[in-house]
Design an enzyme around this catalytic site. Structure first.
Site, PDB file in Angstrom:
ATOM      1  N   LEU A 395       0.821  -1.216   0.000  1.00 39.32           N
ATOM      2  CA  LEU A 395       0.000   0.000   0.000  1.00 39.32           C
ATOM      3  C   LEU A 395       0.852   1.262   0.000  1.00 39.32           C
ATOM      4  O   LEU A 395       0.416   2.310  -0.465  1.00 39.32           O
ATOM      5  CB  LEU A 395      -0.918   0.018   1.230  1.00 39.32           C
ATOM      6  N   GLY A 396       2.048   1.174   0.535  1.00 34.18           N
ATOM      7  CA  GLY A 396       2.926   2.338   0.593  1.00 34.18           C
ATOM      8  C   GLY A 396       4.178   2.017   1.373  1.00 34.18           C
ATOM      9  O   GLY A 396       4.309   0.952   1.990  1.00 34.18           O
ATOM     10  N   GLY A 398       7.805   4.125   3.417  1.00 40.75           N
ATOM     11  CA  GLY A 398       8.455   5.360   3.856  1.00 40.75           C
ATOM     12  C   GLY A 398       9.683   5.024   4.657  1.00 40.75           C
ATOM     13  O   GLY A 398      10.218   3.910   4.582  1.00 40.75           O
ATOM     14  N   GLY A 399      10.159   6.004   5.457  1.00 45.73           N
ATOM     15  CA  GLY A 399      11.372   5.783   6.233  1.00 45.73           C
ATOM     16  C   GLY A 399      11.200   4.699   7.275  1.00 45.73           C
ATOM     17  O   GLY A 399      12.174   4.086   7.708  1.00 45.73           O
ATOM     18  N   PHE A 400       9.951   4.431   7.718  1.00 44.27           N
ATOM     19  CA  PHE A 400       9.696   3.430   8.749  1.00 44.27           C
ATOM     20  C   PHE A 400       9.739   2.011   8.198  1.00 44.27           C
ATOM     21  O   PHE A 400       9.915   1.051   8.932  1.00 44.27           O
ATOM     22  CB  PHE A 400       8.317   3.677   9.367  1.00 44.27           C
ATOM     23  N   GLY A 401       9.513   1.856   6.884  1.00 43.67           N
ATOM     24  CA  GLY A 401       9.392   0.535   6.285  1.00 43.67           C
ATOM     25  C   GLY A 401       8.288   0.539   5.246  1.00 43.67           C
ATOM     26  O   GLY A 401       8.149   1.500   4.482  1.00 43.67           O
ATOM     27  N   VAL A 403       3.985  -0.762   4.140  1.00 46.69           N
ATOM     28  CA  VAL A 403       2.657  -1.184   4.589  1.00 46.69           C
ATOM     29  C   VAL A 403       2.055  -2.051   3.505  1.00 46.69           C
ATOM     30  O   VAL A 403       2.028  -1.666   2.324  1.00 46.69           O
ATOM     31  CB  VAL A 403       1.739   0.032   4.864  1.00 46.69           C
ATOM     32  N   ASP A 514       4.550  13.777  15.483  1.00 45.28           N
ATOM     33  CA  ASP A 514       4.856  13.560  14.068  1.00 45.28           C
ATOM     34  C   ASP A 514       3.590  13.646  13.222  1.00 45.28           C
ATOM     35  O   ASP A 514       3.359  12.818  12.345  1.00 45.28           O
ATOM     36  CB  ASP A 514       5.549  12.205  13.868  1.00 45.28           C
TER      37      ASP A 514
END
Length: 705
Positions: A395-396, A398-401, A403, A514
């Site tokens: 689904l997407g 980012g910097g966190f990993g 989804v 955040d």
């Protein structure tokens, strides 16, 4: 609306939808209305005059009994000795008193069972004060009533039980009754069971508080006294209101008067329309009917004490604080060693457990010591649900990993947040996110359904929201047309309500730290839900702000005091909300400085347009022709209020929600915000530990309108 008209004169009796019953002449002039004669009840929109010299001044008068509408001894209204406070009387004796008005525009109350917000407002119109309240859209019928027992109650209609539910009442607790704790005593609501305590520098005058408290050491007029600051206090009664004084002048007024025992000062610029924009109160003699609020509200009370008493208390703190700090450090070291030992043992047990076959009942996880009412999902089930984390289901990222979309056994769709090893979110942040969201329940917060840990894997399973995140619509020219103004305004209000819940109405006080467009998810009806609590911070007790040497978040959304000094509070989230509000109105990213010629940021661009009276140019071109311009411009002004440099100048989220819900509510004039220019940072939708110096900030001194 219902009306009855006489044939002869054309005069009509009209019952308005607000509940106001009016007598109206043919020229539409109202010659009488029930809102001016409220008996024991206030309805939304009614204005209760608090100034006793007002021609419409009246008191609420309670019934004599539950079925007896005759007047009782209990009444409520503005204090005849001061327009600044509301009092409930039992005959001629005060029964309960609300603290003197400090200039706040609004007090918000939230009922979690129904989700409605009630805002109580005190306004100064031409030097006369009025109390009124409003409720959010879709709320049940609501009223304020002076009960026959003398209690002032906020009631909401429960359609299920067909009865009125009390969701707040005063006085509460019992020691909040007028002067209950005696002279120099106060009702301490911060205690687990609220009780009477003595003010600093005082001790009980007898075996109980019927006589109040006495000084430990008498005052010595002539320079031998000092003032101790008591925060979060309900200001006492029987004050003298000294007008047209600054803070320093207010202090001098008390210091130079040997009979003065305390003073309090408040800036009234937000709420007063009179020429006197400050409120200085001084007390001569005993202090009666004061208290300390549980929620950290209230104001500073500056109490006069003998210098030796202040010095002695200061010395005790100087000794006690290092001792307590040393004990805490030793305790933390011991705890860290224990946790490290247990952690190694759990890792070893986890590896042994998964050497053979995966068990659906496995509870091997890093949250063993936390009480979490949340399902643990077996790693094997997650792998199956996501088709082994297939790119097709992504689904997407980012910097966190990343989804992934998944479908659990039984057909339930979920969004699986899989944290990358390089995300910087370790066990502590993972635990933080799980424990926090498991305890939060609000329609504008994303719902966590389960979690999973397996070896180095950390996974969170959220409710699946088909419209993904706000930024996928807002910053995509091919999709932003879906966000018409009603939808954008719904998103703005939903985010504000979610933050209000985090800051004030949940069991905990939580700072998100955040908030940004990519962390706001949208459900099928485009309702917003705040997500990603990995960097959130819990405030306990009366904690109002904290500091950190590790600044985390997304550049541009971080408030100046947080980015540059590591200081954060609920006002840090207010700043982020202001940035997000400007993005929603404009369709521009905070980092879109390359799209805005001659301006370092969206905030600078918005301020310049608003200051010059050209705020309409900021509105997204896809909605500008089909939106109520007045409402949109109010949002821009509110956004600029939220991004002011001084945290104290930013509104609380309770005030922000009130201003969004009420188009007629006055908006203060914002001051020019500080903008810092991004230079060496490439922080596009990721977290970094940022060190920012004052050299990285551009300040332009201009005068706002």
């Amino acid at each position: 609306m219902n009306n009855f008209t006489t044939g002869a004169t054309g005069t009509s009796a009209v019952l308005l939808d607000s509940g106001n019953f009016v007598i109206r002449l043919p020229n539409s002039t109202d010659i009488w209305q029930s809102f001016h004669y409220p008996t024991d009840t206030i309805l939304p929109g009614m204005q209760l005059p608090l100034s006793t010299d007002d021609d419409l001044y009246t008191r609420l008068v309670a019934w004599r009994g539950p079925d007896d509408p005759a007047t009782s001894d209990y009444s409520m209204g503005g204090d005849s000795s001061s327009d600044l406070q509301v009092v409930i009387w039992n005959g001629t004796r005060p029964y309960w008193r609300r603290a003197a008005w400090d200039g706040a525009l609004v007090t918000a109350l939230y009922q979690s069972s129904t989700g409605f917000i009630m805002t109580q407002t005190t306004v100064d119109i031409g030097g006369k004060f009025y109390l009124t309240f409003t409720v959010s859209d879709g709320s049940p019928s609501t009223r304020l009533i002076l009960h026959y027992t003398g209690m002032f109650q906020f009631l909401a209609w429960n359609s299920t039980s067909s009865s009125w539910n009390v969701f707040i009442e005063r006085p509460n607790p019992s020691c909040d009754r007028y002067a209950y704790c005696g002279p120099f005593g106060y009702c301490d609501a911060t205690e687990t069971v609220p009780k009477c305590n003595c003010l600093s520098g005082f001790e009980p005058d007898g075996v109980n508080f019927s006589q109040g408290c006495r000084r430990k050491e008498e005052l010595t007029c002539g320079g031998g006294d000092s003032f101790s600051t008591l925060s979060g206090m309900k200001t006492p009664d029987k004050f003298v209101h000294v007008r047209n004084r600054s803070f320093d002048q207010c202090e001098a007024e008390c210091r130079n008067n040997c009979a003065c025992t305390a003073y309090a000062f408040s800036n009234m610029k937000n709420g007063s329309t009179s020429s006197d924009q400050a409120r200085c109160l001084i007390w001569l003699g005993e202090l009666v009917d004061t208290g300390k609020f549980r929620d950290g509200s209230g104001e500073n009370l500056y109490l006069r004490l003998a210098s030796s008493t202040v010095d002695r208390e200061s010395n005790v703190l100087k000794i006690a604080l290092p001792v307590i700090a040393s004990i805490l450090i030793l305790a933390c070291i011991s705890l860290a060693w224990i946790c490290k030992s247990r952690g190694k043992l759990r890792i070893k047990e986890t590896k042994n457990k998964y050497t053979g076959q995966l068990s659906k009942n496995s509870k091997s996880n890093e949250l063993e010591n936390e009480t979490i009412e949340l399902p643990y999902i077996c790693f094997e089930d997650v792998v199956t649900a996501t088709d082994n984390f297939s790119d097709y289901n992504m689904l997407g990222k980012g910097g966190f990993g990343k989804v992934d979309k998944g479908r659990l056994e039984g057909g339930n769709e979920v969004a699986v947040k899989r944290l990358s090893k390089s995300s910087g979110q370790g066990a502590d942040e993972f635990r933080n996110e799980v424990v926090l969201i498991a305890k939060l329940q609000h329609r504008n917060l994303v719902r966590l359904l389960g979690y999973c840990t397996h070896e180095d894997e950390k996974l969170l399973l959220y409710e699946y929201l088909p419209n993904k995140s706000l930024d996928t619509f807002l910053f995509d020219a091919t999709r932003d047309s879906v966000l018409d103004w009603p939808t954008r305004f719904k998103v703005i209000k939903g985010i504000a309500r979610g933050l209000l819940y985090l800051h004030q109405d949940s069991r905990l006080t939580i700072i998100h730290r955040d908030l940004k467009a990519s962390n706001v998810l949208l459900d099928a009806e485009m309702n917003p839900k705040i997500s990603d609590f990995g960097m959130a911070r819990i405030f306990g007790g009366n904690e109002q702000q904290a500091n950190t040497i590790c600044v985390v978040g997304t550049y541009g959304y971080m408030s100046p005091e947080y980015a540059m000094e590591g200081s954060f509070s609920v006002k840090s989230d207010t700043y982020s909300f202001g940035v997000l509000l400007l993005e929603i109105v404009s369709g521009l990213k905070i980092s879109s400085s390359n799209l805005i010629m001659d301006f370092p940021s969206l905030i600078a661009y918005a301020w310049s347009l608003w200051k010059d009276g050209n705020a309409r140019k900021l509105v997204d071109s896809s909605i500008v022709e089909n939106c109520p311009l007045h409402g949109v411009l109010r949002c821009i002004q509110l956004g600029l209020l939220c991004v002011q440099d001084d945290p104290d100048a930013r509104p609380l989220m309770s005030s922000t929600v009130f201003m969004l819900e009420n188009e007629t509510a006055p908006l203060p004039t914002p001051k020019e915000p500080v903008y810092f220019r991004k230079r060496k940072y490439e922080i596009e939708d990721q977290r970094d530990n940022v060190e920012i110096s004052l050299n990285g900030m551009t300040m332009t001194m201009q005068e706002g309108r």
